[in-house]
Write a protein that holds these residues in place. Structure first.
Motif, PDB file in Angstrom:
ATOM      1  N   ASP A   1       9.042   7.064  -5.793  1.00  0.00           N
ATOM      2  CA  ASP A   1       8.173   7.133  -4.610  1.00  0.00           C
ATOM      3  C   ASP A   1       7.095   5.663  -4.449  1.00  0.00           C
ATOM      4  O   ASP A   1       6.128   5.325  -4.975  1.00  0.00           O
ATOM      5  N   GLU A   2       7.814   4.964  -3.509  1.00  0.00           N
ATOM      6  CA  GLU A   2       7.306   3.444  -3.372  1.00  0.00           C
ATOM      7  C   GLU A   2       5.751   3.541  -2.700  1.00  0.00           C
ATOM      8  O   GLU A   2       4.963   2.740  -3.265  1.00  0.00           O
ATOM      9  N   PRO A   3       5.349   4.384  -1.569  1.00  0.00           N
ATOM     10  CA  PRO A   3       4.000   4.474  -1.278  1.00  0.00           C
ATOM     11  C   PRO A   3       3.065   4.581  -2.404  1.00  0.00           C
ATOM     12  O   PRO A   3       2.090   3.917  -2.442  1.00  0.00           O
ATOM     13  N   ALA A   4       3.305   5.758  -3.156  1.00  0.00           N
ATOM     14  CA  ALA A   4       2.646   5.899  -4.260  1.00  0.00           C
ATOM     15  C   ALA A   4       2.237   4.924  -5.206  1.00  0.00           C
ATOM     16  O   ALA A   4       1.192   4.461  -5.825  1.00  0.00           O
ATOM     17  N   GLY A   5       3.620   4.541  -5.671  1.00  0.00           N
ATOM     18  CA  GLY A   5       3.557   3.288  -6.658  1.00  0.00           C
ATOM     19  C   GLY A   5       2.853   2.080  -6.117  1.00  0.00           C
ATOM     20  O   GLY A   5       1.990   1.723  -7.090  1.00  0.00           O
ATOM     21  N   PHE A   6       2.976   1.622  -4.908  1.00  0.00           N
ATOM     22  CA  PHE A   6       2.153   0.559  -4.140  1.00  0.00           C
ATOM     23  C   PHE A   6       0.722   0.979  -4.359  1.00  0.00           C
ATOM     24  O   PHE A   6      -0.081  -0.041  -4.763  1.00  0.00           O
ATOM     25  N   ARG A   7       0.468   1.978  -3.897  1.00  0.00           N
ATOM     26  CA  ARG A   7      -1.033   2.278  -3.923  1.00  0.00           C
ATOM     27  C   ARG A   7      -1.729   2.302  -5.116  1.00  0.00           C
ATOM     28  O   ARG A   7      -2.803   1.767  -5.347  1.00  0.00           O
TER      29      ARG A   7
ATOM     30  N   PHE B   1      -5.545  -0.509  -8.868  1.00  0.00           N
ATOM     31  CA  PHE B   1      -5.597  -0.785 -10.274  1.00  0.00           C
ATOM     32  C   PHE B   1      -6.422  -2.139 -10.217  1.00  0.00           C
ATOM     33  O   PHE B   1      -7.107  -2.430 -10.717  1.00  0.00           O
ATOM     34  N   TYR B   2      -5.819  -3.109  -9.131  1.00  0.00           N
ATOM     35  CA  TYR B   2      -6.497  -4.379  -9.061  1.00  0.00           C
ATOM     36  C   TYR B   2      -7.645  -4.261  -8.280  1.00  0.00           C
ATOM     37  O   TYR B   2      -8.179  -5.512  -7.643  1.00  0.00           O
ATOM     38  N   GLY B   3      -8.000  -3.325  -7.715  1.00  0.00           N
ATOM     39  CA  GLY B   3      -9.547  -3.059  -7.202  1.00  0.00           C
ATOM     40  C   GLY B   3      -9.812  -3.433  -5.755  1.00  0.00           C
ATOM     41  O   GLY B   3     -10.716  -3.490  -5.207  1.00  0.00           O
ATOM     42  N   PHE B   4      -8.668  -3.319  -5.002  1.00  0.00           N
ATOM     43  CA  PHE B   4      -8.598  -3.296  -3.591  1.00  0.00           C
ATOM     44  C   PHE B   4      -9.419  -2.019  -3.015  1.00  0.00           C
ATOM     45  O   PHE B   4      -9.582  -1.131  -3.515  1.00  0.00           O
ATOM     46  N   SER B   5     -10.129  -2.402  -1.958  1.00  0.00           N
ATOM     47  CA  SER B   5     -10.879  -1.420  -1.313  1.00  0.00           C
ATOM     48  C   SER B   5      -9.918  -0.314  -0.909  1.00  0.00           C
ATOM     49  O   SER B   5      -8.502  -0.623  -0.267  1.00  0.00           O
ATOM     50  N   PRO B   6     -10.237   0.784  -0.449  1.00  0.00           N
ATOM     51  CA  PRO B   6      -9.714   2.123   0.127  1.00  0.00           C
ATOM     52  C   PRO B   6      -8.650   1.427   1.325  1.00  0.00           C
ATOM     53  O   PRO B   6      -7.545   1.864   1.342  1.00  0.00           O
ATOM     54  N   ALA B   7      -9.385   1.055   2.295  1.00  0.00           N
ATOM     55  CA  ALA B   7      -8.686   0.717   3.491  1.00  0.00           C
ATOM     56  C   ALA B   7      -7.724  -0.364   3.225  1.00  0.00           C
ATOM     57  O   ALA B   7      -6.702  -0.515   3.912  1.00  0.00           O
ATOM     58  N   THR B   8      -8.059  -1.530   2.400  1.00  0.00           N
ATOM     59  CA  THR B   8      -7.191  -2.572   2.188  1.00  0.00           C
ATOM     60  C   THR B   8      -6.026  -1.983   1.427  1.00  0.00           C
ATOM     61  O   THR B   8      -4.807  -2.479   1.669  1.00  0.00           O
ATOM     62  N   VAL B   9      -6.085  -1.137   0.564  1.00  0.00           N
ATOM     63  CA  VAL B   9      -4.920  -0.571  -0.330  1.00  0.00           C
ATOM     64  C   VAL B   9      -4.091  -0.057   0.539  1.00  0.00           C
ATOM     65  O   VAL B   9      -2.775  -0.148   0.652  1.00  0.00           O
ATOM     66  N   GLU B  10      -4.307   0.936   1.632  1.00  0.00           N
ATOM     67  CA  GLU B  10      -3.445   1.414   2.644  1.00  0.00           C
ATOM     68  C   GLU B  10      -2.714   0.145   3.402  1.00  0.00           C
ATOM     69  O   GLU B  10      -1.623   0.203   3.697  1.00  0.00           O
TER      70      GLU B  10
END
Length: 151
Positions: free
Chosen positions: A72-78, A83-92
């Motif tokens: 599940d690439e999207p879940a893995g990258f998410r 983990f590295y503290g990106f904001s929710p919008a930046t994560v997406e």
């Protein structure tokens, strides 16, 4: 298999130890079995020992197996970006970019890709016990430590 394509510059340099032939030319002259052994021995000089010496319990690093990411690439990258503290919008935003540029997405687009199919576990179809033994010789216990059920 990737080095059979000869896509990297170092792979095209004639070497005295190969009688003036390139690493690529030598690989092409070998059987698949022997070519894989040659690659394992080359990786045994630097990659396998580094993997064996790595501290897999470091809290500052997020480790994600290829099999987990492939499932599940999207879940893995998410999970990585969270983990590295990106904001929710930046994560997406980052997940969209990562999936678009992933190995899976680039395979089959007519580009030179290091991935033949990308299927997790495909190594079982290509590596014989002698290849696994060769890996164990240069990095004893590494395959088991990384969770690969080899025998």
């Amino acid at each position: 298999y990737y080095h059979l394509r000869g896509a990297e510059a170092w792979n095209q340099i004639p070497l005295e130890r190969f009688g003036g032939r390139t690493y690529h030319e030598v690989l092409l002259s070998l059987t698949t079995r022997d070519g894989l052994l040659m690659e394992i021995r080359r990786l045994g000089l630097f990659a396998f020992p580094a993997m064996a010496d790595w501290d897999y319990d470091q809290g500052d690093f997020y480790e994600l197996s290829y099999e987990e990411l492939w499932a599940d690439e999207p879940a893995g990258f998410r999970s990585l970006f969270r983990f590295y503290g990106f904001s929710p919008a930046t994560v997406e935003d980052c997940v969209q970019v990562a999936v678009r540029l992933s190995t899976r997405a680039s395979a089959g687009l007519g580009r030179m890709s290091q991935v033949r199919s990308g299927r997790p576990g495909e190594w079982r179809e290509h590596l014989a016990p002698m290849h696994l033994d060769a890996i164990d010789e240069v990095a004893p216990g590494l395959l088991a430590r990384l969770g690969y059920p080899v025998y």
